[in-house]
Structure formats: structure tokens, C-alpha cells
Design a protein around this motif. Structure first.
Motif, PDB file in Angstrom:
ATOM      1  N   GLN A  15      42.556  61.092  45.582  1.00  0.00           N
ATOM      2  CA  GLN A  15      42.007  59.765  45.873  1.00  0.00           C
ATOM      3  C   GLN A  15      42.386  58.787  44.760  1.00  0.00           C
ATOM      4  O   GLN A  15      42.200  59.056  43.580  1.00  0.00           O
ATOM      5  CB  GLN A  15      40.486  59.832  45.998  1.00  0.00           C
ATOM      6  CG  GLN A  15      39.863  58.501  46.364  1.00  0.00           C
ATOM      7  CD  GLN A  15      38.351  58.595  46.483  1.00  0.00           C
ATOM      8  OE1 GLN A  15      37.767  59.671  46.413  1.00  0.00           O
ATOM      9  NE2 GLN A  15      37.725  57.474  46.657  1.00  0.00           N
ATOM     10  N   ILE A  16      42.944  57.628  45.166  1.00  0.00           N
ATOM     11  CA  ILE A  16      43.379  56.610  44.220  1.00  0.00           C
ATOM     12  C   ILE A  16      42.652  55.303  44.524  1.00  0.00           C
ATOM     13  O   ILE A  16      42.539  54.904  45.678  1.00  0.00           O
ATOM     14  CB  ILE A  16      44.903  56.384  44.315  1.00  0.00           C
ATOM     15  CG1 ILE A  16      45.642  57.653  43.895  1.00  0.00           C
ATOM     16  CG2 ILE A  16      45.335  55.197  43.462  1.00  0.00           C
ATOM     17  CD1 ILE A  16      47.135  57.590  44.074  1.00  0.00           C
ATOM     18  N   ILE A  17      42.170  54.670  43.460  1.00  0.00           N
ATOM     19  CA  ILE A  17      41.581  53.330  43.598  1.00  0.00           C
ATOM     20  C   ILE A  17      42.471  52.376  42.817  1.00  0.00           C
ATOM     21  O   ILE A  17      42.704  52.559  41.620  1.00  0.00           O
ATOM     22  CB  ILE A  17      40.140  53.286  43.052  1.00  0.00           C
ATOM     23  CG1 ILE A  17      39.238  54.189  43.878  1.00  0.00           C
ATOM     24  CG2 ILE A  17      39.627  51.847  43.055  1.00  0.00           C
ATOM     25  CD1 ILE A  17      37.807  54.231  43.405  1.00  0.00           C
ATOM     26  N   ARG A  43      43.555  54.189  39.478  1.00  0.00           N
ATOM     27  CA  ARG A  43      42.797  55.289  38.913  1.00  0.00           C
ATOM     28  C   ARG A  43      42.745  56.430  39.919  1.00  0.00           C
ATOM     29  O   ARG A  43      42.587  56.187  41.103  1.00  0.00           O
ATOM     30  CB  ARG A  43      41.342  54.858  38.646  1.00  0.00           C
ATOM     31  CG  ARG A  43      41.197  53.734  37.677  1.00  0.00           C
ATOM     32  CD  ARG A  43      40.203  52.711  38.250  1.00  0.00           C
ATOM     33  NE  ARG A  43      40.165  51.525  37.419  1.00  0.00           N
ATOM     34  CZ  ARG A  43      40.975  50.475  37.596  1.00  0.00           C
ATOM     35  NH1 ARG A  43      41.861  50.467  38.564  1.00  0.00           N
ATOM     36  NH2 ARG A  43      40.896  49.438  36.806  1.00  0.00           N
ATOM     37  N   HIS A  44      42.856  57.648  39.425  1.00  0.00           N
ATOM     38  CA  HIS A  44      42.648  58.830  40.272  1.00  0.00           C
ATOM     39  C   HIS A  44      41.176  59.185  40.153  1.00  0.00           C
ATOM     40  O   HIS A  44      40.660  59.355  39.051  1.00  0.00           O
ATOM     41  CB  HIS A  44      43.514  59.992  39.800  1.00  0.00           C
ATOM     42  CG  HIS A  44      44.968  59.766  40.057  1.00  0.00           C
ATOM     43  ND1 HIS A  44      45.578  60.226  41.192  1.00  0.00           N
ATOM     44  CD2 HIS A  44      45.911  59.103  39.352  1.00  0.00           C
ATOM     45  CE1 HIS A  44      46.845  59.869  41.162  1.00  0.00           C
ATOM     46  NE2 HIS A  44      47.064  59.187  40.048  1.00  0.00           N
ATOM     47  N   VAL A  45      40.510  59.297  41.277  1.00  0.00           N
ATOM     48  CA  VAL A  45      39.063  59.494  41.295  1.00  0.00           C
ATOM     49  C   VAL A  45      38.736  60.759  42.078  1.00  0.00           C
ATOM     50  O   VAL A  45      39.264  60.977  43.169  1.00  0.00           O
ATOM     51  CB  VAL A  45      38.367  58.279  41.949  1.00  0.00           C
ATOM     52  CG1 VAL A  45      36.869  58.443  41.949  1.00  0.00           C
ATOM     53  CG2 VAL A  45      38.764  56.993  41.245  1.00  0.00           C
ATOM     54  N   VAL A  46      37.848  61.573  41.527  1.00  0.00           N
ATOM     55  CA  VAL A  46      37.448  62.787  42.233  1.00  0.00           C
ATOM     56  C   VAL A  46      36.550  62.432  43.415  1.00  0.00           C
ATOM     57  O   VAL A  46      35.846  61.427  43.399  1.00  0.00           O
ATOM     58  CB  VAL A  46      36.713  63.784  41.309  1.00  0.00           C
ATOM     59  CG1 VAL A  46      37.627  64.285  40.231  1.00  0.00           C
ATOM     60  CG2 VAL A  46      35.456  63.196  40.739  1.00  0.00           C
ATOM     61  N   SER A  47      36.597  63.267  44.419  1.00  0.00           N
ATOM     62  CA  SER A  47      35.698  63.089  45.560  1.00  0.00           C
ATOM     63  C   SER A  47      34.322  63.632  45.176  1.00  0.00           C
ATOM     64  O   SER A  47      34.166  64.251  44.122  1.00  0.00           O
ATOM     65  CB  SER A  47      36.236  63.829  46.781  1.00  0.00           C
ATOM     66  OG  SER A  47      36.146  65.224  46.577  1.00  0.00           O
ATOM     67  N   LYS A  48      33.366  63.428  46.031  1.00  0.00           N
ATOM     68  CA  LYS A  48      32.006  63.896  45.739  1.00  0.00           C
ATOM     69  C   LYS A  48      31.935  65.427  45.674  1.00  0.00           C
ATOM     70  O   LYS A  48      31.032  65.974  45.062  1.00  0.00           O
ATOM     71  CB  LYS A  48      31.033  63.372  46.792  1.00  0.00           C
ATOM     72  CG  LYS A  48      30.833  61.892  46.691  1.00  0.00           C
ATOM     73  CD  LYS A  48      29.891  61.386  47.740  1.00  0.00           C
ATOM     74  CE  LYS A  48      29.771  59.874  47.585  1.00  0.00           C
ATOM     75  NZ  LYS A  48      28.965  59.260  48.599  1.00  0.00           N
TER      76      LYS A  48
END
Length: 74
Positions: A15-17, A43-48
Motif C-alpha cells: 500500500q502506497i500513499i 510512503r509505504h504503509v502497512v495494512s491493518k
């Protein structure tokens, strides 16, 4: 006894923001201004569901595809 690190690997969450995504969510922020101030475009963001352990595991799996497991003694 001598110890050395022969290779290292990493894993980035899928996931990228991007700054444009943040600008949509916060209209008072402009994507260009965000990049100017912090120097970051995305930013690379982890999922829940992901944890630090999951990221470490994926990095380890990626590393072990590049080296022979039998050469590891620790």
C-alpha cells in the motif's frame, strides 16, 4: 570467532500513499508543498492486518531466495 553480515534485504508494504492522496484528504495541503517541506513523495504503509513481524518475515523470505540456507550457521 569472526562474524560478518554477507547480505541484507528489506520488504516494503504494497500500500502506497502519495502526497496527492493526502492533498485530496486534506484540501488545505498542496502535494507540492508537502514534498517541499518533508522531502517525501510517497510512503509505504502497512495494512491493518500487517505487523513488524510480517515485514521481517517477508524480508527474510526474500533474502533466503538469494542465498543457500545451508551456509547460515547462526
Amino acid at each position: 570467532m569472526s562474524v560478518k553480515i554477507k547480505q541484507i534485504e528489506y520488504y516494503l508494504p504494497e500500500q502506497i500513499i502519495r502526497n496527492a492522496d493526502l492533498a485530496k484528504e486534506f484540501p488545505e495541503w498542496e502535494a507540492e508543498k508537502i514534498e517541499e517541506k518533508v522531502g517525501i513523495r510517497m510512503r509505504h504503509v502497512v495494512s491493518k492486518d500487517e505487523t513488524a513481524l510480517d515485514l521481517a518475515y517477508m524480508a527474510g523470505e526474500k533474502l533466503l531466495t538469494q542465498i543457500d540456507r545451508n551456509t547460515i550457521d547462526f
